[in-house]
Scaffold this active site. Structure first.
Site, mmCIF file in Angstrom:
data_model
loop_
_atom_site.group_PDB
_atom_site.id
_atom_site.type_symbol
_atom_site.label_atom_id
_atom_site.label_comp_id
_atom_site.label_asym_id
_atom_site.label_seq_id
_atom_site.Cartn_x
_atom_site.Cartn_y
_atom_site.Cartn_z
ATOM 1 N N CYS A 26 20.882 15.836 31.294
ATOM 2 C CA CYS A 26 20.613 15.912 32.726
ATOM 3 C C CYS A 26 19.935 17.208 33.148
ATOM 4 O O CYS A 26 19.513 17.351 34.289
ATOM 5 C CB CYS A 26 21.898 15.705 33.518
ATOM 6 N N HIS A 70 10.358 8.850 45.846
ATOM 7 C CA HIS A 70 9.307 9.251 44.904
ATOM 8 C C HIS A 70 8.977 10.738 45.004
ATOM 9 O O HIS A 70 7.818 11.143 44.962
ATOM 10 C CB HIS A 70 8.063 8.369 45.077
ATOM 11 N N GLU A 111 23.530 6.929 41.211
ATOM 12 C CA GLU A 111 22.282 7.045 40.470
ATOM 13 C C GLU A 111 22.218 6.039 39.322
ATOM 14 O O GLU A 111 21.244 6.007 38.589
ATOM 15 C CB GLU A 111 22.060 8.471 39.973
#
Length: 136
Positions: A26, A70, A111
């Site tokens: 991560c 985005h 997520e």
């Protein structure tokens, strides 16, 4: 007695997390399709029989679409973009910007389909708006 409603939104974005051990996956730039759930509660319903009109949550959709979708969340947000801190950020944004923001009790951010984090301030249920004399 408390009525609770929720609405789900989604956006796609990238991020990386600092302060992780060397080699942690991560810590590298990666992306997710995030799911955001906002919950609102009240001890009474309005004249239409609603906690709040779902249409009043449209400003959150616009915020997610214009500011986070985005994007690299490390650049778009002034916080470390973990799910926990994104949930806290969005909770504060909702409380400040939504017409029924005072009714927002929690925000959950996911997520992946298997993980989520929720921000719900301590004692939030104790501060729900209600009419004097209504049972809780």
């Amino acid at each position: 007695m408390t009525y609770t409603i929720g609405k789900e939104f989604s956006f796609a974005a990238s991020h990386h997390l600092d302060h992780l051990p060397a080699g942690h996956k991560c810590a590298r730039l990666h992306g997710h399709t995030y799911t955001v759930q906002v919950m609102l509660a009240n001890g009474e319903l309005d004249s239409a029989g609603f906690v709040a009109d779902y249409a009043g949550l449209e400003p959150l959709r616009r915020y997610l679409d214009t500011e986070l979708d985005h994007r690299d969340l490390n650049e778009a947000l002034a916080i470390q973009p973990s799910c926990e801190l994104i949930a806290r950020h969005l909770f504060g944004w909702c409380r400040s910007h939504l017409p029924a923001g005072h009714l927002v009790t929690a925000v959950r951010v996911s997520e992946s389909p298997a993980t989520w984090a929720e921000y719900r301030p301590a004692g939030m249920a104790d501060h729900l708006p209600h009419r004097p004399g209504d049972p809780r």
